[in-house]
Enzyme design. Structure first.
Site, PDB file in Angstrom:
ATOM      1  CD  GLU D  48      -2.863  -0.357   2.584  1.00 51.01           C
ATOM      2  OE1 GLU D  48      -2.681   0.700   3.217  1.00 51.01           O
ATOM      3  OE2 GLU D  48      -3.533  -1.308   2.998  1.00 51.01           O
ATOM      4  CG  ASP D  59      -3.497   7.978   7.913  1.00 52.93           C
ATOM      5  OD1 ASP D  59      -3.297   6.749   7.899  1.00 52.93           O
ATOM      6  OD2 ASP D  59      -3.854   8.636   6.911  1.00 52.93           O
ATOM      7  CE1 TYR D 171      -7.148  -1.554   7.492  1.00 44.90           C
ATOM      8  CE2 TYR D 171      -6.298  -0.703   5.414  1.00 44.90           C
ATOM      9  CZ  TYR D 171      -6.202  -0.839   6.798  1.00 44.90           C
ATOM     10  OH  TYR D 171      -5.169  -0.245   7.468  1.00 44.90           O
TER      11      TYR D 171
END
Ligand SMILES: Cc1ncc(COP(=O)(O)O)c(C=O)c1O
Ligand SMILES: Cc1ncc(COP(=O)(O)O)c(C=O)c1O
Lengths: 261, 395, 395, 261
Positions: D48, D59, D171
């Site tokens: 990724e 994040d 995911y």
């Protein structure tokens, strides 16, 4: 000496009075004694001796500073009366102070202390006639003059009341504005002198600092001139004080004597 | 009580102890105030400014969490929400409007920490009246932000460099200026102190606080409170909330600043609790209770709250204390600080340190039953101005 | 307009662009908000707090002197008088109350200069809800007083040390915390930004401003104003005053921060005028106008008013600007400062620098006739917080 | 190489996938090339490659710092695609970025650029299924996988929608809390793995940093493990980076291979 006596004496000589103010204890009690003597030598007819109060709202910055010096040096009413008693002068002494000091000491005790220490008159700038009944009675009983102020703004009805109650002399507040403003002196002050119709002597104060001004005031019809800040300024300088106090007193007294009718 | 209001006195207190030059202007002011105080036009205009400019009525807020913590039902009168952050504007609007009705062109005032000066500046700007504020030079440095605030609103701040360069010198200087300009100038006194008619006039202008409380508490409780608690410096927020209840069965507590303790020396008091510890005297134009030494020299007072730091108190409060109608009390600096923190944390309201004294007394007295069941505390101002002080103390 | 409110979008703007973890909590929040927003018990309780705690209604003040100077009849909506000093509390009270109704125990928020954080702290304390505020570490130093204010009210201020240590990092960190605590925690967003339902919900809570203006202006003018002018950062005070007039014949001006000029580089904009100069993008959960470079990187924005200094804007405003219902405008830093001084001097009201942008636009546009005869300006907050900034600029 | 192909290949070997995240351009574009090679050497199955966005709300602080380094060093989408095209790796590459960069470039142009530069999949952490219609269509047209995230909080109805739309792999956000909290892994993560009923491979990410954790994830039923912060930490240190990246990848891959069924 009583105040009316002094004015009678001067009147005979066809002479105006010089009334000098200094603050007791500025910068020390001993100094004050010396300065009083110097003023007398210079020709002062009456001495106003300030008894310093912590919040002198009616005084200008110069005198306020003198009051602060006196307080810082430890002047109190007790010391004041003791010092006054020890003065060897043969002219009238007047105490100038704020009402709270009188109130706190007790009116009667204060007046008796004045009498006992040789003080002839009392000026209380924050005590208008309306509030002065009790003090006036005590003054009369003890042969002390209670001196009142009148101002250009004083109304006719209050004027009457003040003139009825005031003894010794009437303190006319000149409100000269800037020192030496001639037109001002000629105008509002002489008008005020005319308005104050009384047999009690009239003395004019606030902002007078030299012989010429003093002469003008007398010419305008006043019986006396009151000078304070100019003397306190000299004391504040700490420089050759007794001699300069005497010299200024002499200049003022000369102006008063020479004033054209 | 009615009779007293006509004379210049409250019992033996009050009066007019001022230089001769000022007597006529006080007479004029008394007349003019008497003329306008019940004038419908004047009052309508004042009400308009109080409502639309100042943001009145201020709420009466039930402080649930504080009530639980202190163990008594507490309502807070929210003068902290008034424009400028304190009750001070109620009075400055009233007097500034009166200035206009009297045809005067200029307002002067003195200020210590700057609260009253700021309220004068606001009122002066709102009415377009030239405003000058005297402030001790030292205070202008310590309270730079308030100086700036006043200047922003067009007020001239005059630093007074004589004497101790603090409030007392500012008062002297303002007085001197007034003496020299009586015809054009109104001297705007900021509390229920000074010569008549100020104590009466300022009380009346501040009475809007108590009048609102009367209505509000009836709506909320269906009855009057058992007690009302207000901090007391000069006494204007206290008289403002007390006065409308003076003939009612409501206990009135005037809480003064106990400072760091109720001691004095020959020169200074560690507190400002004039009603609690002062003696009869004459200060700033009125006979009242005064902090003074045995000769009558005024003491330096002291308090963590600048607005309470005054050696005198309104003459009407002295009178009401003498006759037992109000109960003088005090809170110490540390107690006020604790109450300040309580109110911040429990209610999300940052009170002025002045007002915190009232809160602190409630904390102290709630348990004794002295306050009854329902208490109104006058939160006379907000505490944003006090953050640095509190910050300093906590470090 | 009605139809849009049901969906998550305003035309093509709005939506929910958030990490998957947050989608369910947004769904829940939407449902709960829909459930309570017309609930009489909820609304009664909210009204109570708005009135007794926040001090509403805020006045609508006719600014006579300012009107004369600017040449148009100006009313000021006085949000500066709301508890805490700005409109921010209207929303935080609403969301904090909703938090309680949802059974959540904790509020988190982010804050830049500290205004929204303070309003959260106030609401959190009032409702007794644990409150934590994320704030860039640099901002905690610059705005030390606001940090202290929040802490006094029991709010935990968490200095964010990542990234630029400013607002954007605080947002990131608050988001992360929310992601980790969705079950117990409500994220209290401070403007009409973020994912649905925030833009709608915050607008509704702020609509109390416009609802009051409707009543007040009818009482004073017997008609609606010709225009309403509000400063626009995220857009909550603007939407709050605009929304109730959206279907009326009233021109609505959203005044953004023009900063030091309407220029941008690849990294930063010298302004924060998102509606005026932004482009379509997706930021902080919604599609809206965004200040961005050609790649879509968000620019650093800039304004003398911290509360306007944001690179995004509420999606509803973007929509209303597109369809021509609101008019996006801007004022430069210098213009806002000048208007700030005008209002201080002429009216005795110290406005927030944010609000000064709205005043400045009125000054600029009054002559053109664009504003009509009667204008309402939203004074979204008071300027005490800005004195140091203004002071610095003047030196 | 396409992602499903990779998973088929691994399935045949009965092996889980190691999916490694690093941020493109951190600290330089050249560095990234070297690091990708190192990861591949260490055994990464899919890379990724983050395309850095100025406001990476999804994040954590570690990756945010990497993104900031990359932006400061001048990484842009244009440079990104050029760099990716020059990479000589034979495993699937996935771009991970925020929606605004895609939106601004234009959805179609972005997908075409991916395709042209050899990217097999796209992950957009701030694009939920509801908003993804247009992008999903373009991905399908261009043979790019659009990878979605599911979280423990994802409701059943949303889960269905996501599983219908997602391709490549799913995911799974583990929300491990503190790294190494074993009970957590065993609990909510394995529960999530069970809940995600699909034939698309499932990879678990967030907070995995060592071989033992990777093994546990695979044992719990995942088809792959996603590791990001642990690699970015090594890059941040600037110390012996390629060798240490390779070593960590090897450790993780070893854990994955050795995971008990
Ligand atoms: C907030 C506040 N409360 C109380 C006071 C004390 O004044 P008073 O006793 O006249 O209300 C002040 C004076 O500045 C003040 O600012
Ligand atoms: C006083 C004031 N006005 C305006 C704003 C801008 O926010 P909004 O556009 O959401 O009203 C802020 C933000 O902090 C503020 O404090």
């Amino acid at each position: 000496m009583r105040i009316p006596e002094k004015f009678r004496e001067l009147k005979k000589r066809n002479e105006g009075a010089l009334i000098a103010y200094i603050c007791a204890g500025d910068p020390t009690a001993e100094g004050t004694k010396e300065y009083v003597t110097a003023l007398v030598r210079g020709g002062a007819d009456i001495i106003e001796l300030g008894l310093p109060f912590s919040d002198p709202v009616a005084d200008g910055p110069t005198i306020q500073a003198g009051i602060e010096r006196a307080l810082a040096a430890g002047m109190t009413p007790d010391i004041y009366f003791k010092m006054v008693r020890s003065l060897k002068v043969h002219i009238p002494l007047v105490v100038m102070t704020y009402y709270n000091l009188i109130f706190k000491r007790g009116l009667e005790r204060f007046v008796v202390d004045c009498s006992a220490s040789g003080i002839s008159g009392i000026i209380v700038p924050d005590l208008p006639a309306e509030e002065s009944g009790e003090l006036a009675g005590l003054c009369e009983k003890n042969d002390i003059d209670l001196i009142f102020l009148v101002a250009p703004t004083t109304t006719e009805s209050r004027m009457k009341q003040i003139l009825t109650r005031g003894t010794g002399f009437i303190y006319l507040v000149a409100r000269l504005g800037v020192t030496g403003a001639r037109s001002d002196i000629a105008g509002s002050t002489s008008e005020l002198i005319q308005r104050v119709k009384t047999n009690t002597p009239k003395a004019v104060g606030f902002g007078i600092s030299n012989g010429r001004q003093a002469a003008e005031i007398i010419s305008a019809g006043a019986d006396g001139v009151i000078v304070g800040s100019a003397f306190v300024d000299i004391i504040a300088s700490g420089n050759d004080v007794p001699r300069r106090l005497e010299a200024l007193a002499r200049e003022l007294k000369y102006g008063i004597k020479m004033a054209p009718e | 009580m009615k009779q007293e209001q006509r004379s210049t006195k409250f019992g033996k207190y009050g009066g007019q102890f001022v230089p001769e030059v000022l007597m006529p202007v006080l007479e004029e002011l008394t007349e003019e105030y008497e003329k306008y105080k019940d004038d419908p036009v004047f009052n309508e205009e004042l009400d308009y400014y109080l409502r639309d400019f100042a943001g009145r009525p201020s709420p009466l807020y039930y402080a649930k969490q504080l009530s639980r913590e202190y163990g008594v039902k507490i309502y807070l009168k929210r003068e902290d929400l008034v424009h400028g952050g304190a009750h001070k504007l109620n009075n400055t609007l009233g007097q500034a409007l009166l200035t206009r009705y009297m045809g005067k062109k200029r307002i002067i005032a003195e200020t210590g920490a700057g609260q009253h000066g700021t309220a004068c500046a606001m009122a002066g700007a709102a009415f377009g009246i030239t405003t000058e504020v005297y402030m001790g030079a030292k205070d202008t440095v310590r309270q730079r932000m308030n100086v700036y605030r006043m200047e922003l609103m067009g007020t001239k701040v005059i630093p007074v460099k004589s004497g101790s360069q603090t409030l007392k010198d500012a008062i002297n200087e303002a007085m001197r200026n007034w003496v020299a300009n009586v015809e054009t100038t109104h001297y705007l006194i900021g509390s229920v102190v000074g010569p008549h008619p100020y104590p009466t006039m300022v009380r009346d202008f501040q009475s809007v606080i108590g009048k609102e409380v009367r209505k509000q508490i009836m709506e909320k409780e269906g009855r009057f409170p058992d007690s009302i608690v207000a901090c007391t410096g000069g006494g204007s927020n206290a008289m403002g909330i007390f006065h409308p209840f003076i003939d009612d069965d409501v206990d009135l507590f005037a809480v003064e600043a106990g400072g760091s303790g109720m001691k004095t020396t020959d020169k200074e008091a560690l507190h400002s609790a004039t009603l609690c510890a002062g003696e009869d005297g004459v200060l700033h134009g009125a006979r009242t209770k005064v902090l003074q030494n045995k000769y009558g020299q005024i003491l330096e007072s002291s308090s963590i709250a600048a607005g309470l730091d005054y050696a005198g108190v309104g003459p009407e409060l002295a009178y009401l204390a003498d006759i037992g109608r109000i109960k003088p009390r005090y809170s110490l600096d540390a107690e006020a600080l604790e109450a300040f923190h309580d109110l911040c944390r429990l209610e999300g309201i940052i009170p002025a340190l002045e007002s915190s004294h009232a809160v602190a007394y409630v904390k102290k007295a709630a348990g004794s039953g002295e306050l009854g069941d329902v208490v109104v505390i006058n939160i006379s101002g907000r505490g944003d101005k006090d953050l640095e002080t509190v910050l300093g103390m906590n470090k």
